[in-house]
Design a protein around this motif. Structure first.
Motif, PDB file in Angstrom:
ATOM      1  N   VAL A  17       0.829  -1.208   0.000  1.00  0.00           N
ATOM      2  CA  VAL A  17       0.000   0.000   0.000  1.00  0.00           C
ATOM      3  C   VAL A  17       0.856   1.248   0.000  1.00  0.00           C
ATOM      4  N   ASN A  21       0.331   3.731  -3.175  1.00  0.00           N
ATOM      5  CA  ASN A  21      -0.508   4.897  -2.912  1.00  0.00           C
ATOM      6  C   ASN A  21       0.001   6.147  -3.630  1.00  0.00           C
ATOM      7  N   GLN A  25      -1.891   8.261  -6.690  1.00  0.00           N
ATOM      8  CA  GLN A  25      -2.183   9.692  -6.578  1.00  0.00           C
ATOM      9  C   GLN A  25      -1.749  10.439  -7.836  1.00  0.00           C
ATOM     10  N   CYS A 101      -8.183   5.831  -3.112  1.00  0.00           N
ATOM     11  CA  CYS A 101      -7.040   6.712  -2.867  1.00  0.00           C
ATOM     12  C   CYS A 101      -7.387   8.181  -3.056  1.00  0.00           C
ATOM     13  N   LYS A 102      -8.320   8.482  -3.910  1.00  0.00           N
ATOM     14  CA  LYS A 102      -8.661   9.868  -4.204  1.00  0.00           C
ATOM     15  C   LYS A 102      -9.860  10.379  -3.415  1.00  0.00           C
ATOM     16  N   LEU A 126      -5.112   1.218   2.169  1.00  0.00           N
ATOM     17  CA  LEU A 126      -4.965   2.405   1.331  1.00  0.00           C
ATOM     18  C   LEU A 126      -5.570   3.616   2.038  1.00  0.00           C
ATOM     19  N   ARG A 130      -3.654   7.292   4.477  1.00  0.00           N
ATOM     20  CA  ARG A 130      -3.937   8.717   4.300  1.00  0.00           C
ATOM     21  C   ARG A 130      -4.560   9.240   5.590  1.00  0.00           C
TER      22      ARG A 130
END
Length: 192
Positions: A17, A21, A25, A101-102, A126, A130
């Motif tokens: 991850v 990641n 991005q 991810c977004k 994931l 963040r």
């Protein structure tokens, strides 16, 4: 935690991850940008081929409530990603990874089978990579630490999860409303 030999594969997932990641991005586009991503273990079928309606109802209600209650600064609705809405295709897995991810917030619906599924673990780690993105909720599960074999996000404790284990809880919605009311809708996908 990581010394437990039964859990060593989780370290491999965490390493994967962290490597992927940043790459995601860079290549994910606005079409993958959602306000909220709903992560769940899937809709099971029983021995007769009928779907487990409880999880489907929870997911549908959660998505509808979030879309009805959350708005950006310009009063446009916040897009919510739910994989059950996707049209099956050859880029389905890529779209799911990019979208987790977004997305600004990832609501993880934890049940007894969540941790046994590869995609659920990938989505979880994931989101966890963040800071501030992950919001865990319990589905048909009592809290006791042996049932949750993975590290919870920073600052989330079991008792807190019990207190807010419903995504349509007013406390949860209030936090999300305050977060998104400062955001511009132009930065997000226009798909709901």
């Amino acid at each position: 935690f990581h010394q437990d030999t039964r859990l060593r594969p989780l370290k491999a997932v965490e390493n994967w991850v962290s490597n992927i990641n940043e790459k995601i991005q860079d290549v994910a586009t606005k079409e993958h940008r959602y306000g909220v991503f709903l992560s769940h273990q899937g809709i099971k079928t029983d021995g007769y081929g009928y779907q487990d309606s409880k999880m489907k109802i929870i997911m549908d209600l959660s998505k509808n409530r979030l879309q009805n209650d959350l708005c950006f600064k310009d009063k446009k609705k916040v897009p919510v990603f739910l994989d059950m809405d996707m049209i099956p295709g050859d880029r389905q897995h890529e779209t799911m990874l990019f979208s987790v991810c977004k997305s600004d917030k990832v609501m993880v619906f934890l049940d007894k089978e969540f941790f046994a599924r590869k995609w659920c673990l990938m989505e979880y780690f994931l989101a966890k990579s963040r800071n501030g993105a992950i919001m865990p909720f319990l589905v048909d599960m009592k809290i006791d630490n042996p049932v949750i074999p993975i590290p919870l996000p920073e600052g989330v404790v079991c008792s807190e999860m019990v207190a807010i284990s419903e995504p349509t809880n007013e406390k949860v919605l209030g936090v999300l409303r305050r977060y998104f009311c400062e955001k511009e809708s132009s930065e997000y996908t226009d798909r709901y």
